[in-house]
Design an enzyme around this catalytic site. Structure first.
Site, PDB file in Angstrom:
ATOM      1  N   ARG A   3       0.806  -1.172  -0.055  1.00 18.53           N
ATOM      2  CA  ARG A   3      -0.071  -0.068  -0.058  1.00 18.53           C
ATOM      3  C   ARG A   3       0.927   1.209  -0.063  1.00 18.53           C
ATOM      4  O   ARG A   3       0.273   2.197  -0.455  1.00 18.53           O
ATOM      5  CB  ARG A   3      -0.721  -0.113   1.217  1.00 18.53           C
ATOM      6  N   ILE A  65      -6.876   6.539   2.106  1.00 23.27           N
ATOM      7  CA  ILE A  65      -6.508   5.133   1.548  1.00 23.27           C
ATOM      8  C   ILE A  65      -7.019   4.080   2.542  1.00 23.27           C
ATOM      9  O   ILE A  65      -6.598   4.269   3.759  1.00 23.27           O
ATOM     10  CB  ILE A  65      -5.089   5.196   1.157  1.00 23.27           C
ATOM     11  N   SER A  66      -7.700   3.403   1.898  1.00 22.65           N
ATOM     12  CA  SER A  66      -8.314   2.470   2.778  1.00 22.65           C
ATOM     13  C   SER A  66      -7.482   1.414   3.635  1.00 22.65           C
ATOM     14  O   SER A  66      -6.523   1.245   3.173  1.00 22.65           O
ATOM     15  CB  SER A  66      -9.331   1.433   2.172  1.00 22.65           C
ATOM     16  N   GLN A  67      -8.096   1.050   4.728  1.00 20.83           N
ATOM     17  CA  GLN A  67      -7.285  -0.269   5.533  1.00 20.83           C
ATOM     18  C   GLN A  67      -7.256  -1.411   4.505  1.00 20.83           C
ATOM     19  O   GLN A  67      -8.208  -2.080   4.023  1.00 20.83           O
ATOM     20  CB  GLN A  67      -8.528  -0.546   6.667  1.00 20.83           C
TER      21      GLN A  67
END
Length: 369
Positions: A3, A65-67
């Site tokens: 990520r 920004i997602s988990q």
């Protein structure tokens, strides 16, 4: 896929010293590297790109920004096999877009982002890794009709009213996965299947707290109850109500979804008596839809009708009482029994166990005296 490749140079975190504010953290901060690949979401934009405070401090988180673990859960719910065409609502940093490209092939991925600056950052990050999906700058509420129909639609932004365009642009039998929020209850993940009649139905399949579509944000996301309630307002009507003021504070997840949906925009504050009487003053107010409506209920355990004040075009105690009655009649369902149908006309119908058992927004009044 790491990520960290998609985390921008600045992220924002909640401030301990200034509650309600987000402070910027840049790449040279030691904490930054710790968070970049950690399993939690990171705020990547505040106040739609124009931080409201000095030195980059922000008030409202507007992109993230997602988990990673939640991203995986959403992709599993989407159930997209290689070769299927997917429309993504909310490109964001491009992290989720890259995972879709890796799974389906970039030629099968179309993604739309409302913010041009955010979109350009995603385009750059994706290109550096060799991914070139079709990226569109625009309001995701309208979808991308020129490339429809799609086999799957994945939203990385929350909706309360699932846009009719999303349903229309997915082929019959196709799947829509979106975070769903009522402003009042914690966000949930909704998985819908599009029917041949133009409707879509499905269940809530997990937790998913996401930022709302810009057009569906709360009208008043900040402020405590005192900014909404004026007990000295001469237009407030004094009366008694049979809606128990404590109902709004019930913590059952199913109830919170029901009341949040059937009483749009509601919020509350409750103050217990200092003695052991069990009494409480409960304030409910419209934080979400901007009507200016509020109500006060004076709870006493010895009463079956309570002193109240009501102000505004919406009678909030009546709406809450009707929602409570609907939830009770349905057997007090938990979240696991609830689902949603979006009709061809765009109506959002919450249901219990099956679409044949709807819980509609209340129209009938609760008896007052």
């Amino acid at each position: 896929m790491p990520r960290a490749l998609f985390v921008p140079d600045t992220v924002w975190v909640s401030s301990r010293d200034r509650p309600g504010w987000y402070r910027p953290v840049t790449r040279d901060d030691p904490e930054y590297a710790t968070w970049a690949d950690a399993d939690w979401s990171l705020i990547t934009q505040v106040d739609d790109g124009a931080p409201a405070g000095g030195n980059g401090w922000g008030r409202l988180a507007t992109s993230s920004i997602s988990q990673p673990s939640l991203v995986v859960a959403m992709l599993q719910a989407l159930d997209a096999d290689a070769g299927l065409r997917v429309l993504e609502i909310g490109t964001g940093t491009g992290y989720n877009t890259a995972l879709l490209c890796e799974r389906l092939g970039a030629e099968h991925v179309i993604s739309i982002e409302v913010d041009p600056v955010v979109a350009e950052g995603a385009r750059t990050a994706l290109a550096e890794l060799g991914y070139r999906p079709r990226l569109v700058v625009g309001d995701g509420v309208r979808g991308v009709p020129e490339d429809a129909p799609y086999d799957r639609l994945l939203a990385t932004v929350a909706a309360h009213d699932v846009p009719a365009a999303w349903i229309e642009q997915v082929r019959p039998g196709g799947v829509i996965v979106t975070p769903w929020s009522t402003w009042f209850a914690p966000g949930v993940l909704l998985r819908l299947v599009r029917a041949h009649d133009g409707s879509a139905s499905g269940r809530f399949v997990g937790n998913a707290d996401f930022m709302m579509l810009r057009s569906q944000r709360s009208r008043s996301p900040f402020g405590e109850w005192r900014e909404y309630v004026n007990e000295d307002d001469p237009t407030a009507v004094a009366r008694r109500t049979r809606t128990n003021p404590r109902w709004i504070a019930h913590r059952d997840e199913g109830w919170r979804l029901v009341v949040g949906h059937l009483v749009p925009g509601v919020d509350f504050a409750s103050y217990e008596a200092a003695d052991d009487s069990g009494e409480a003053s409960v304030y409910v107010f419209d934080r979400g839809t901007g009507t200016g409506s509020w109500a006060l209920g004076e709870y006493s355990p010895a009463e079956d009708a309570w002193e109240a004040k009501v102000r505004g075009p919406r009678d909030l105690w009546t709406e809450i009482g009707a929602a409570w009655s609907a939830w009770q009649r349905a057997g007090r369902p938990g979240r696991d029994r609830l689902g949603l149908t979006v009709t061809p006309e765009g109506d959002q119908v919450l249901w219990v166990d099956s679409p044949s058992q709807p819980l509609r927004r209340p129209g009938a009044a609760v008896a007052q005296r």
